[in-house]
Enzyme design. Sequence first.
Site, PDB file in Angstrom:
ATOM      1  N   ARG A 100      36.378  46.848  33.519  1.00  8.29           N
ATOM      2  CA  ARG A 100      38.399  47.196  34.321  1.00  8.29           C
ATOM      3  C   ARG A 100      39.362  46.581  33.741  1.00  8.29           C
ATOM      4  O   ARG A 100      40.185  47.024  33.533  1.00  8.29           O
ATOM      5  CB  ARG A 100      38.360  47.412  35.789  1.00  8.29           C
ATOM      6  CG  ARG A 100      36.974  48.139  36.328  1.00  8.29           C
ATOM      7  CD  ARG A 100      37.379  47.767  37.376  1.00  8.29           C
ATOM      8  NE  ARG A 100      37.764  48.257  38.495  1.00  8.29           N
ATOM      9  CZ  ARG A 100      38.529  48.149  39.989  1.00  8.29           C
ATOM     10  NH1 ARG A 100      37.095  47.286  40.875  1.00  8.29           N
ATOM     11  NH2 ARG A 100      39.552  48.549  40.437  1.00  8.29           N
TER      12      ARG A 100
ATOM     13  N   ARG B  97      35.413  40.715  47.336  1.00 13.76           N
ATOM     14  CA  ARG B  97      36.297  41.881  49.334  1.00 13.76           C
ATOM     15  C   ARG B  97      34.671  42.506  49.776  1.00 13.76           C
ATOM     16  O   ARG B  97      33.508  43.266  48.632  1.00 13.76           O
ATOM     17  CB  ARG B  97      36.965  42.551  47.471  1.00 13.76           C
ATOM     18  CG  ARG B  97      37.365  43.830  48.756  1.00 13.76           C
ATOM     19  CD  ARG B  97      38.656  44.719  48.007  1.00 13.76           C
ATOM     20  NE  ARG B  97      38.312  45.728  46.825  1.00 13.76           N
ATOM     21  CZ  ARG B  97      39.311  46.123  45.300  1.00 13.76           C
ATOM     22  NH1 ARG B  97      40.071  46.185  46.408  1.00 13.76           N
ATOM     23  NH2 ARG B  97      38.412  46.435  44.352  1.00 13.76           N
TER      24      ARG B  97
ATOM     25  N   LYS C 227      47.853  45.546  44.068  1.00 10.21           N
ATOM     26  CA  LYS C 227      48.694  46.972  44.588  1.00 10.21           C
ATOM     27  C   LYS C 227      49.051  47.604  46.176  1.00 10.21           C
ATOM     28  O   LYS C 227      49.747  47.510  46.725  1.00 10.21           O
ATOM     29  CB  LYS C 227      48.679  47.898  43.944  1.00 10.21           C
ATOM     30  CG  LYS C 227      48.381  47.089  42.166  1.00 10.21           C
ATOM     31  CD  LYS C 227      48.617  48.108  41.262  1.00 10.21           C
ATOM     32  CE  LYS C 227      46.807  49.569  40.854  1.00 10.21           C
ATOM     33  NZ  LYS C 227      45.968  47.800  41.048  1.00 10.21           N
TER      34      LYS C 227
ATOM     35  N   ARG D 283      32.080  47.279  47.343  1.00 14.37           N
ATOM     36  CA  ARG D 283      31.856  48.381  46.148  1.00 14.37           C
ATOM     37  C   ARG D 283      31.280  48.487  44.840  1.00 14.37           C
ATOM     38  O   ARG D 283      31.215  47.014  44.582  1.00 14.37           O
ATOM     39  CB  ARG D 283      33.451  48.675  45.906  1.00 14.37           C
ATOM     40  CG  ARG D 283      34.398  49.554  47.416  1.00 14.37           C
ATOM     41  CD  ARG D 283      35.538  49.701  47.345  1.00 14.37           C
ATOM     42  NE  ARG D 283      36.131  49.653  45.333  1.00 14.37           N
ATOM     43  CZ  ARG D 283      37.519  49.787  45.287  1.00 14.37           C
ATOM     44  NH1 ARG D 283      38.140  49.315  46.138  1.00 14.37           N
ATOM     45  NH2 ARG D 283      37.652  50.324  43.924  1.00 14.37           N
TER      46      ARG D 283
ATOM     47  N   ARG E 151      48.168  55.228  34.137  1.00 13.55           N
ATOM     48  CA  ARG E 151      47.723  55.140  34.360  1.00 13.55           C
ATOM     49  C   ARG E 151      47.409  55.145  32.468  1.00 13.55           C
ATOM     50  O   ARG E 151      47.250  53.984  31.742  1.00 13.55           O
ATOM     51  CB  ARG E 151      45.902  54.797  34.719  1.00 13.55           C
ATOM     52  CG  ARG E 151      45.798  54.658  35.934  1.00 13.55           C
ATOM     53  CD  ARG E 151      45.781  53.765  36.442  1.00 13.55           C
ATOM     54  NE  ARG E 151      44.804  52.757  35.964  1.00 13.55           N
ATOM     55  CZ  ARG E 151      43.922  52.981  36.431  1.00 13.55           C
ATOM     56  NH1 ARG E 151      43.656  53.328  38.071  1.00 13.55           N
ATOM     57  NH2 ARG E 151      43.053  52.034  36.113  1.00 13.55           N
TER      58      ARG E 151
END
Length: 217
Positions: A166, A122, A13, A155, A88
Amino acid sequence: MNALIFGAPGSGKGTYGARLQAKLGVDLIAMGDIFRGIMKDGTPLAKTVTSYVEAGLLVPDDIALEVVKKSIAAIHKDRGFILDGYPRTLAQAEELDRIAKIDVVLQLDVPDWIIVERLSARRVCRNCASVYNMRFLKPKVDEACDKCGGVLFQRQDDNPVVIKMRLEIYQHETCPLLRYYKGRNVPFIVHSSDSLDEPPDAVVEDFIAELRKLKLI
């Protein structure tokens, strides 16, 4: 044009939203970036947001709504926006309807295995927040940002256990939003992905072509 971009965490996104922003001249409201900025403030709000984000949980509706209201109010009346990371939940969608008219939903359909691979690899620059991927978007120097030389880190919500949680939250709480907007006859543009190495610019051009067909740009 006011657009929502939907997809599970790690579906791209932010990548596609930023590219569409540059090409279309709209504003990008990226809730994740906004929350990460708040987390650096050292305020009581920062501590609250941090506790949710690092656990892979959704930030409470009342906090998210205030952030969205301020962001939309700051946009010039002649510019549209792409909203990434909100709504959300159904309650958030209903509140958003009171603030702005949504013209189109951009949906990213990405398999879970690709998302886990992407997010696990990532890395983010601690200084300028540039994003890298240790599989297919590596920095020139290990663990150092190409742009500013800052240290790269993973992260806390990018480890496989939190990623899977998630994804479960997305399925249970966010996917019903797709039915909500379809029920309100909002047009959908859906891009399905089956490759880890799909060129982002090609996806963006596909979105732009479909937006032209809908006469939104």
